[in-house]
Design an enzyme around this catalytic site. Structure first.
Site, PDB file in Angstrom:
ATOM      1  N   ASP A   1       0.806  -1.196  -0.077  1.00  0.00           N
ATOM      2  CA  ASP A   1       0.035  -0.028   0.011  1.00  0.00           C
ATOM      3  C   ASP A   1       0.526   0.762  -0.130  1.00  0.00           C
ATOM      4  OD1 ASP A   1      -2.208  -1.287   0.131  1.00  0.00           O
ATOM      5  OD2 ASP A   1      -3.456  -0.725   1.959  1.00  0.00           O
ATOM      6  N   ASP A   2       0.043   2.154  -0.683  1.00  0.00           N
ATOM      7  CA  ASP A   2       1.206   3.749  -0.998  1.00  0.00           C
ATOM      8  C   ASP A   2       1.741   3.989  -2.025  1.00  0.00           C
ATOM      9  OD1 ASP A   2      -0.888   3.924   1.499  1.00  0.00           O
ATOM     10  OD2 ASP A   2       0.713   4.247   3.243  1.00  0.00           O
TER      11      ASP A   2
ATOM     12  N   HIS B   1      -5.960   3.036  -4.770  1.00  0.00           N
ATOM     13  CA  HIS B   1      -5.701   3.371  -3.174  1.00  0.00           C
ATOM     14  C   HIS B   1      -5.818   4.905  -2.818  1.00  0.00           C
ATOM     15  CE1 HIS B   1      -4.806   2.011   0.725  1.00  0.00           C
ATOM     16  NE2 HIS B   1      -3.844   2.478   1.583  1.00  0.00           N
TER      17      HIS B   1
ATOM     18  N   HIS C   1      -5.142  10.069  -0.307  1.00  0.00           N
ATOM     19  CA  HIS C   1      -5.604   9.332   0.968  1.00  0.00           C
ATOM     20  C   HIS C   1      -5.856  10.037   2.102  1.00  0.00           C
ATOM     21  CE1 HIS C   1      -3.576   6.265   3.981  1.00  0.00           C
ATOM     22  NE2 HIS C   1      -3.479   5.143   3.114  1.00  0.00           N
TER      23      HIS C   1
ATOM     24  N   HIS D   1       3.873  -2.365   3.564  1.00  0.00           N
ATOM     25  CA  HIS D   1       4.234  -1.358   3.079  1.00  0.00           C
ATOM     26  C   HIS D   1       5.499  -0.866   3.327  1.00  0.00           C
ATOM     27  CE1 HIS D   1       0.665  -0.886   5.418  1.00  0.00           C
ATOM     28  NE2 HIS D   1      -0.224   0.494   4.512  1.00  0.00           N
TER      29      HIS D   1
END
Length: 239
Positions: A53-54, A104, A108, A200
């Site tokens: 993620d990210d 995503h 955020h 992550h």
């Protein structure tokens, strides 16, 4: 106690219960009020989906891609639209390496109390940014922080898209101070067929996860698991 006071107390208690229930639903990994939520794939196939993620970030994306390449493993990257826009070369490198790219959100946010229009903008804008890179595969969606309540699941249902969550989350369970070896051992020992593993690795604070990745790949492969993209895991018919 006067009647008006009793009514006020009852209403406050009811409101507290509703808020508490909404909070639990918003953070639930395997439940939502509308649409399809996915936490894992079929349990009868020795397959695992690694997800990150990210990001992307120019500084740390290459290390993740190198570890995956060294281990001959594919993964799914749930990227943030704003970060793709800021680091298009890093995002393009993920695609060129054959990995899946997921949505995503644009920047955020917690998408629990956002308006329908704002949620659609977050999703559609990020989809467009991913497509502008030349990515042609399916675009799965994962909510920031894993948070969803009413509007987001409803919109995803209208779009014909599931909410993709996860079934193994070593960083959350072990805490921010976990060492690489602890993360790797947790994943390798806890993983089951069909699991979606949440990781992550894009920021300086994620060094332990980056260091753990080679051991995770080796350990899971020694257990007989094959690495697949999320879309292949949850819909094998598309293979």
């Amino acid at each position: 106690m006067r009647r008006a006071t009793r009514v006020a107390v009852i209403l406050l208690v009811a409101l507290g219960l509703l808020v508490g229930a909404a909070y639990q639903i918003s953070r639930a990994r395997d439940f939502q009020l509308f649409g399809e939520i996915i936490t894992h794939g079929p349990r009868d196939m020795p397959q695992i989906a690694l997800t990150f993620d990210d990001g992307p970030t120019a500084r740390h994306t290459p290390a993740l891609l190198q570890a995956l390449a060294d281990g001959d493993a594919v993964a799914t990257f749930f990227l943030v639209g704003r970060d793709i826009d800021a680091n298009p070369e890093a995002a393009a490198a993920i695609i060129e390496a054959g990995h899946e790219v997921g949505n995503h959100s644009w920047d955020h946010p917690r998408m629990v109390l956002m308006s329908p229009a704002a949620i659609r903008e977050q999703i559609i804008r990020t989809d467009a940014t991913i497509r502008d890179l030349g990515y042609e595969g399916p675009i799965q969606f994962r909510p920031p922080f894993g948070k969803k309540l009413v509007v987001l699941p409803w919109i995803l249902r209208e779009m014909g898209r599931p909410t993709v969550m996860w079934s193994v989350e070593p960083e959350t369970l072990l805490g921010a101070d976990a060492e690489a070896n602890d993360i790797a051992i947790h994943v390798v020992e806890q993983a089951e067929a069909g699991d979606i593993i949440l990781l992550h690795g894009m920021f300086s604070t994620n060094q332990a996860t980056r260091d753990a990745l080679p051991e995770i790949i080796t350990g899971l492969r020694e257990r007989g698991f094959e690495f697949v993209r999320v879309s292949d895991l949850i819909d094998p018919a598309d293979d």
